[in-house]
Design a protein around this motif. Structure first.
Motif, PDB file in Angstrom:
ATOM      1  N   ASP A  46     -56.169  49.079  70.678  1.00 24.58           N
ATOM      2  CA  ASP A  46     -56.836  47.786  70.489  1.00 24.58           C
ATOM      3  C   ASP A  46     -56.417  47.217  69.132  1.00 24.58           C
ATOM      4  OD1 ASP A  46     -58.416  45.577  70.371  1.00 24.58           O
ATOM      5  OD2 ASP A  46     -60.324  46.628  70.605  1.00 24.58           O
ATOM      6  N   LEU A  47     -55.481  46.273  69.168  1.00 24.33           N
ATOM      7  CA  LEU A  47     -54.996  45.653  67.932  1.00 24.33           C
ATOM      8  C   LEU A  47     -55.943  44.577  67.413  1.00 24.33           C
ATOM      9  CD1 LEU A  47     -51.204  45.204  68.798  1.00 24.33           C
ATOM     10  CD2 LEU A  47     -52.266  47.004  67.424  1.00 24.33           C
ATOM     11  N   TYR A  48     -56.861  44.131  68.266  1.00 26.90           N
ATOM     12  CA  TYR A  48     -57.698  42.985  67.911  1.00 26.90           C
ATOM     13  C   TYR A  48     -59.166  43.276  68.236  1.00 26.90           C
ATOM     14  CZ  TYR A  48     -53.131  40.719  67.777  1.00 26.90           C
ATOM     15  OH  TYR A  48     -51.826  40.387  67.486  1.00 26.90           O
ATOM     16  N   PRO A  49     -59.831  44.104  67.431  1.00 33.04           N
ATOM     17  CA  PRO A  49     -61.234  44.453  67.706  1.00 33.04           C
ATOM     18  C   PRO A  49     -62.158  43.242  67.588  1.00 33.04           C
ATOM     19  CG  PRO A  49     -60.563  45.283  65.551  1.00 33.04           C
ATOM     20  CD  PRO A  49     -59.322  44.789  66.220  1.00 33.04           C
ATOM     21  N   SER A  50     -63.073  43.145  68.522  1.00 31.57           N
ATOM     22  CA  SER A  50     -64.033  42.041  68.531  1.00 31.57           C
ATOM     23  C   SER A  50     -65.307  42.488  69.226  1.00 31.57           C
ATOM     24  CB  SER A  50     -63.437  40.827  69.249  1.00 31.57           C
ATOM     25  OG  SER A  50     -64.239  39.676  69.061  1.00 31.57           O
ATOM     26  N   ARG A  51     -66.337  41.642  69.123  1.00 26.34           N
ATOM     27  CA  ARG A  51     -67.644  41.859  69.751  1.00 26.34           C
ATOM     28  C   ARG A  51     -68.341  43.100  69.176  1.00 26.34           C
ATOM     29  NH1 ARG A  51     -67.399  38.567  74.652  1.00 26.34           N
ATOM     30  NH2 ARG A  51     -65.741  37.072  74.179  1.00 26.34           N
ATOM     31  N   GLY A  52     -68.073  43.388  67.898  1.00 29.55           N
ATOM     32  CA  GLY A  52     -68.749  44.494  67.230  1.00 29.55           C
ATOM     33  C   GLY A  52     -69.981  44.013  66.482  1.00 29.55           C
ATOM     34  N   THR A  53     -70.422  44.819  65.543  1.00 29.27           N
ATOM     35  CA  THR A  53     -71.642  44.469  64.808  1.00 29.27           C
ATOM     36  C   THR A  53     -71.392  43.397  63.749  1.00 29.27           C
ATOM     37  OG1 THR A  53     -71.212  46.312  63.295  1.00 29.27           O
ATOM     38  CG2 THR A  53     -72.684  46.735  65.167  1.00 29.27           C
ATOM     39  N   THR A  54     -70.136  43.273  63.303  1.00 34.14           N
ATOM     40  CA  THR A  54     -69.818  42.264  62.292  1.00 34.14           C
ATOM     41  C   THR A  54     -68.591  41.471  62.706  1.00 34.14           C
ATOM     42  OG1 THR A  54     -68.438  43.828  61.050  1.00 34.14           O
ATOM     43  CG2 THR A  54     -70.773  43.644  60.400  1.00 34.14           C
ATOM     44  N   GLU A  55     -68.467  40.287  62.159  1.00 34.35           N
ATOM     45  CA  GLU A  55     -67.304  39.426  62.383  1.00 34.35           C
ATOM     46  C   GLU A  55     -66.142  39.942  61.532  1.00 34.35           C
ATOM     47  OE1 GLU A  55     -67.497  34.763  63.182  1.00 34.35           O
ATOM     48  OE2 GLU A  55     -67.714  35.259  61.066  1.00 34.35           O
ATOM     49  N   VAL A  56     -64.930  39.944  62.109  1.00 30.44           N
ATOM     50  CA  VAL A  56     -63.764  40.420  61.364  1.00 30.44           C
ATOM     51  C   VAL A  56     -62.649  39.375  61.439  1.00 30.44           C
ATOM     52  CG1 VAL A  56     -64.283  42.850  61.721  1.00 30.44           C
ATOM     53  CG2 VAL A  56     -62.830  41.664  63.371  1.00 30.44           C
ATOM     54  N   SER A  57     -61.859  39.304  60.373  1.00 28.00           N
ATOM     55  CA  SER A  57     -60.721  38.398  60.318  1.00 28.00           C
ATOM     56  C   SER A  57     -59.497  39.198  59.923  1.00 28.00           C
ATOM     57  CB  SER A  57     -60.989  37.280  59.302  1.00 28.00           C
ATOM     58  OG  SER A  57     -59.868  36.417  59.202  1.00 28.00           O
ATOM     59  N   ILE A  58     -58.480  39.219  60.798  1.00 28.33           N
ATOM     60  CA  ILE A  58     -57.279  40.005  60.531  1.00 28.33           C
ATOM     61  C   ILE A  58     -56.036  39.183  60.852  1.00 28.33           C
ATOM     62  CG2 ILE A  58     -58.378  42.246  60.913  1.00 28.33           C
ATOM     63  CD1 ILE A  58     -57.187  42.268  63.710  1.00 28.33           C
ATOM     64  N   PRO A  59     -54.906  39.474  60.199  1.00 34.36           N
ATOM     65  CA  PRO A  59     -53.669  38.749  60.499  1.00 34.36           C
ATOM     66  C   PRO A  59     -53.194  39.025  61.920  1.00 34.36           C
ATOM     67  CG  PRO A  59     -53.494  39.936  58.418  1.00 34.36           C
ATOM     68  CD  PRO A  59     -54.739  40.430  59.091  1.00 34.36           C
ATOM     69  N   ARG A  60     -52.554  38.060  62.490  1.00 32.44           N
ATOM     70  CA  ARG A  60     -51.952  38.215  63.808  1.00 32.44           C
ATOM     71  C   ARG A  60     -50.923  39.346  63.767  1.00 32.44           C
ATOM     72  NH1 ARG A  60     -50.738  33.835  67.730  1.00 32.44           N
ATOM     73  NH2 ARG A  60     -49.252  34.650  69.263  1.00 32.44           N
ATOM     74  N   GLN A  61     -50.905  40.181  64.817  1.00 35.84           N
ATOM     75  CA  GLN A  61     -50.005  41.322  64.885  1.00 35.84           C
ATOM     76  C   GLN A  61     -48.791  41.065  65.780  1.00 35.84           C
ATOM     77  OE1 GLN A  61     -51.010  44.236  62.977  1.00 35.84           O
ATOM     78  NE2 GLN A  61     -52.360  42.577  62.281  1.00 35.84           N
ATOM     79  N   ASP A  62     -48.728  39.901  66.393  1.00 37.57           N
ATOM     80  CA  ASP A  62     -47.698  39.600  67.389  1.00 37.57           C
ATOM     81  C   ASP A  62     -46.890  38.368  67.016  1.00 37.57           C
ATOM     82  OD1 ASP A  62     -48.261  41.616  69.441  1.00 37.57           O
ATOM     83  OD2 ASP A  62     -50.159  40.552  69.732  1.00 37.57           O
ATOM     84  N   PRO A  63     -45.665  38.240  67.587  1.00 39.41           N
ATOM     85  CA  PRO A  63     -44.918  36.988  67.424  1.00 39.41           C
ATOM     86  C   PRO A  63     -45.680  35.814  68.036  1.00 39.41           C
ATOM     87  CG  PRO A  63     -43.522  38.728  68.336  1.00 39.41           C
ATOM     88  CD  PRO A  63     -44.932  39.230  68.391  1.00 39.41           C
ATOM     89  N   VAL A  64     -45.288  34.614  67.647  1.00 43.67           N
ATOM     90  CA  VAL A  64     -45.807  33.399  68.290  1.00 43.67           C
ATOM     91  C   VAL A  64     -44.832  32.957  69.378  1.00 43.67           C
ATOM     92  CG1 VAL A  64     -46.497  30.998  67.939  1.00 43.67           C
ATOM     93  CG2 VAL A  64     -47.021  32.715  66.192  1.00 43.67           C
ATOM     94  N   VAL A  65     -43.578  32.779  68.999  1.00 41.91           N
ATOM     95  CA  VAL A  65     -42.508  32.501  69.960  1.00 41.91           C
ATOM     96  C   VAL A  65     -41.785  33.815  70.226  1.00 41.91           C
ATOM     97  CG1 VAL A  65     -40.372  31.243  70.397  1.00 41.91           C
ATOM     98  CG2 VAL A  65     -42.259  30.117  69.194  1.00 41.91           C
ATOM     99  N   TRP A  66     -41.875  34.306  71.443  1.00 40.15           N
ATOM    100  CA  TRP A  66     -41.295  35.600  71.804  1.00 40.15           C
ATOM    101  C   TRP A  66     -39.836  35.457  72.220  1.00 40.15           C
ATOM    102  CZ3 TRP A  66     -43.977  40.444  72.184  1.00 40.15           C
ATOM    103  CH2 TRP A  66     -45.324  40.394  71.810  1.00 40.15           C
ATOM    104  N   GLY A  67     -39.467  34.286  72.701  1.00 39.06           N
ATOM    105  CA  GLY A  67     -38.092  34.067  73.115  1.00 39.06           C
ATOM    106  C   GLY A  67     -37.192  33.791  71.917  1.00 39.06           C
ATOM    107  N   ALA A  68     -35.879  33.931  72.119  1.00 41.08           N
ATOM    108  CA  ALA A  68     -34.915  33.639  71.061  1.00 41.08           C
ATOM    109  C   ALA A  68     -34.936  32.145  70.748  1.00 41.08           C
ATOM    110  CB  ALA A  68     -33.515  34.065  71.496  1.00 41.08           C
TER     111      ALA A  68
END
Length: 299
Positions: free
Chosen positions: A10-32
């Motif tokens: 789970d790279l993007y934990p959510s719906r826990g006891t506190t709100e979290v803010s983390i950098p995106r772990q994935d590309p935006v444009v996946w194609g060349a």
């Protein structure tokens, strides 16, 4: 016999006891960047930067008339209204959305397969794609309610089990989008930050959230911080215009208290290399008409 199970991180934990803010772990444009397709390289760069791409005319005026006629047919059909895939406004009892329209309607199925549409999705996601969700949204005048600020990916990850941010949406206007009739608003650049919301997901949350978002909504403090950092872009345009946007964009829309309706067709494409697993933060999956489990590529 030994049974081996695969655990998906789970790279993007959510719906826990506190709100979290983390950098995106994935590309935006996946194609060349130079991959062939309908999107010019400069526009792909803008999508990477902003998280969205607005197109003045994705479909023609004559085509808009065909899709408007089909939308009107669907929302006035008693059988469609009685179908669980139709969502009605709590107050007016008018149809708000009809889901899985690419399976209900051959007219909209043809739109999904149109290279102007699916070709852009393949170009952004760098693979074949399938439809994770499709729907028509109907926002009639005089009081149709809006959609509160949210990231679609937060919900699709938590409740549908999409592992990675490899999903893109297109909203195609079937009526004119003014600056007053409840148009789409996006925070440019917000797609680079994942906001994990606080609070557990109730069972059958989708039944309430499709009328009024509750679970999966950011705090006022987080929204204020993001809006201050990124600003807010309001999208207007003629019928036939379209907005492509990344799955993690913070976005929403206001109520429509004008006399002028705002209707659109909304299609979500997911990479066939990012198929859904079990929900990351919900007791059960949402129904397949909301979060597809048929991963057949669009052809």
């Amino acid at each position: 016999m030994t049974v081996t199970t695969t655990t998906v991180t789970d790279l993007y934990p959510s719906r826990g006891t506190t709100e979290v803010s983390i950098p995106r772990q994935d590309p935006v444009v996946w194609g060349a960047p130079d991959a062939p397709g309908p999107i010019e390289p400069a526009d792909l760069g803008a999508f990477e930067r902003d998280g969205f791409l607005a197109i003045d005319e994705l479909i023609t005026e004559d085509e808009v008339a065909v899709y408007q006629q089909e939308l009107n047919r669907l929302v006035t059909d008693p059988a469609i209204r009685a179908d669980e895939r139709s969502i009605v406004e709590p107050q007016s009892k008018e149809i708000r959305s009809v889901f899985e329209i690419h399976k209900i309607s051959e007219v909209f199925a043809n739109l999904v397969r149109d290279e102007r549409v699916v070709g852009r999705a393949r170009q952004i996601l760098g693979s074949d794609v399938y439809v994770h969700q499709s729907r028509i949204n109907v926002k009639p005048g005089f009081g149709a309610s809006g959609f509160y600020w949210h990231s679609d990916f937060e919900t699709w990850h938590a409740e549908d089990g999409l592992p990675r941010m490899r999903t893109v949406s297109v909203s195609i206007a079937l009526t004119e989008n003014y600056d007053t009739n409840g148009g789409l608003m996006i925070m440019p650049g917000s797609h680079k930050t994942f906001l994990g919301c606080a609070g557990a997901t109730p069972k059958d949350n989708y039944k309430k959230s499709l009328q009024m978002q509750d679970a999966g909504t950011p705090s006022d403090e987080a929204l204020t911080k993001m809006a201050s950092a990124y600003g807010i872009k309001l999208f207007t345009g003629k019928a036939g215009s379209a907005t492509w946007f990344d799955c993690n964009c913070m976005h929403g829309s206001g109520d429509n208290i004008t006399p002028f309706p705002r209707s659109n067709v909304f299609i979500v494409f997911n990479s066939v290399e990012n198929t859904a697993v079990e929900p990351f933060a919900a007791p059960v999956r949402r129904p397949e008409f909301i979060g597809a489990r048929d991963f057949t590529p669009v052809r």
